[in-house]
Write a protein that holds these residues in place. Structure first.
Motif, PDB file in Angstrom:
ATOM      1  N   SER A 117      41.520  46.592  41.075  1.00 45.60           N
ATOM      2  CA  SER A 117      41.464  47.939  40.505  1.00 45.60           C
ATOM      3  C   SER A 117      42.818  48.357  39.948  1.00 45.60           C
ATOM      4  N   VAL A 176      37.543  46.575  37.158  1.00 43.95           N
ATOM      5  CA  VAL A 176      37.318  47.755  38.008  1.00 43.95           C
ATOM      6  C   VAL A 176      35.842  48.004  38.270  1.00 43.95           C
ATOM      7  N   SER A 201      34.565  47.553  42.119  1.00 43.86           N
ATOM      8  CA  SER A 201      34.595  48.815  42.862  1.00 43.86           C
ATOM      9  C   SER A 201      33.213  49.146  43.418  1.00 43.86           C
TER      10      SER A 201
END
Length: 499
Positions: free
Chosen positions: A343, A383, A387
């Motif tokens: 991230s 990301v 995530s």
């Protein structure tokens, strides 16, 4: 491809063995077809306006209506996944999507076309959270990053390929083929689902809480409608303000009721899990960055640079292909490094790539735009799905359905808000700096020059807004725990339905 984590056969909820690899192929084809069909209309709007003799505000409902119905369906799907067989639900969702696209393909007027889009959205609202829940549930935690990377390939590539493909179809074929070209994908997946989709999610007899369903529909429907219309009418429009206020009130009532219910319609108490909430928020920021710039950048390419819709799509295509290449790689990296490292790296690339867009000019080299967009896409890929995987890994297996629905609802809602923010920033800056109409008659060349400068400043402001989102996401990413989302081998393996 051997996707099994054990030599023993994998069993469904009925205790019967099934092929996990073919089930995943079914999901990936289905998600690709769903997202492709959902994002191919933008370049067709002028053609459809001429075909049906309608205004831009009317044709926009093909996208607005699709988004509204999809967003409304996601929370309801959480209850449906806990209540009905995943195989039955998948077949119903894919069947609705096929019927909806067939109606659009055969549409003789705009009303029929809109009905087809709404039917498709009913199916899409089921398929997106269902596909992700199944993928997360049938693999052990230490393999989920790789698997969700494969899912991300479908979810990420299809929206990027869609505009390019639809631009080519509009230029070379008939607008109906935008829907016709997706029917074989959807039909094939529907056929595969009868053979390879299985009941793999646990179910129980749950009574439908009608009041929760009504509150959810009104709340999320009003909020999504208000934010989507903000891009057209501005945030100060009474329609926008009251839609958002009504939406927030009903969402509050919905949330309050879920906390009070012993068996909630959607278990929003999962948001108390900081790691899940933070990971979901990071995924939403990446989603905002993706859809926001994909909205603004083609406008710059077409209006300032004078390129066609098809060529603007071609310029974004390398980034789309890179996302397809990077999604599985990002998934495998997640299984080794966790979400924090990915991230931070991804949001750094996203922010730096977007920052360079704030200095675009009328003569910026095309190759520079292509490379910068690819850099952004690489950042988003690092990301988006990692995530999601990290957040869902923080939940027990029996809460996966609710977690997936909450995650997708956040992305849908915040994505709509983000898109409206980008549109408003761009429009306000451009309108404030546009030259006087009188100049158009006195000095048309000067008027054109100043109009282009006003548009450029609007794009710069929108891109700078995207930079702000990226910085916020980057700061939040440092709050993730080291190796966030990683799960030791065999943890929760007792929850896996294996022999």
């Amino acid at each position: 491809m051997n996707t099994s984590t054990s030599k023993k056969p994998v069993l469904d909820m009925n205790g019967k063995p099934y092929n996990r690899g073919l089930l995943m192929v079914t999901i990936i084809i289905g998600l690709f077809g769903t997202f492709l069909a959902g994002t191919m209309l933008a370049t067709a709007y002028p053609t459809l306006m001429n075909e049906f003799n309608i205004k831009a505000s009317t044709v926009q409902w093909l996208s607005t209506g699709f988004m509204l119905v999809t967003g409304i369906m996601i929370p309801i799907t959480a209850w449906m996944m806990n209540r009905f067989s995943s195989k039955l639900l998948y077949i119903i969702g894919m069947g609705l999507f096929f019927i909806g696209n067939a109606i659009c393909f055969l549409a003789s007027d705009f009303a029929m076309l809109l009905i087809g889009r709404i039917v498709s959205a009913l199916g899409g609202g089921i398929l997106t959270p269902l596909g992700q829940s199944i993928a997360m549930s049938i693999y052990p935690p230490e393999k989920r990053g790789t698997i969700m990377g494969m899912v991300g390939l479908a979810i990420g590539v299809a929206p990027a390929v869609g505009p390019t493909l639809s631009g080519w179809i509009i230029d070379s074929l008939n607008w109906r083929m935008i829907f016709g070209i997706t029917l074989p994908f959807i039909g094939l997946d529907l056929l595969l689902s009868f053979f390879y989709m299985k009941k793999v999610l646990p179910t129980k007899k749950l009574k439908l809480d009608v009041l929760s369903a009504i509150l959810s529909i009104i709340g999320f429907g009003s909020l999504l409608y208000g934010t989507s219309e903000a891009g057209n009418y501005g945030w100060t429009s009474p329609l926008v303000i009251w839609s958002i206020i009504i939406g927030l009130i009903f969402i509050f009532l919905f949330g309050w009721r879920q906390i009070k219910l012993e068996t909630p319609f959607l278990d929003i108490r999962l948001l108390k899990n900081w790691h899940f909430s933070l990971a979901s928020l990071l995924g939403s920021i990446a989603r905002i960055a993706l859809v926001g710039v994909e909205l603004v950048l083609p406008l710059y390419i077409q209006i300032v640079r004078g390129e066609s819709a098809f060529h603007s799509g071609l310029m974004l295509l390398p980034g789309a292909l890179l996302m397809g290449l990077m999604s599985p790689i990002a998934g495998m990296l997640f299984d080794r490094l966790g979400a924090r490292t990915l991230s931070i790296a991804g949001l750094t690339l996203l922010t730096l790539g977007t920052l360079n867009f704030t200095t675009l000019t009328t003569s910026t080299p095309i190759i520079e735009i292509i490379v910068l967009y690819a850099v952004r896409v690489m950042g988003i890929t690092l990301v988006l799905m990692p995530s999601t995987t990290a957040g869902l890994n923080a939940l027990p297996l029996n809460k996966m359905n609710d977690g997936t629905a909450i995650n997708n609802t956040l992305r849908q809602t915040l994505g709509a808000i983000g898109t409206a923010i980008f549109t408003t920033v761009y429009s306000n800056i451009q309108n404030a700096q546009m030259p006087s109409k009188h100049l158009l008659h006195v000095a048309p060349l000067q008027y054109k020059h100043e109009a282009i400068i006003a548009a450029l400043n609007g794009y710069h402001a929108a891109f700078f807004t995207a930079v702000i989102f990226g910085v916020i996401g980057l700061i939040l990413a440092f709050s993730l725990k080291k190796n966030a989302g990683l799960v030791k081998k065999d943890v929760n393996s007792k929850n896996m339905k294996e022999a």
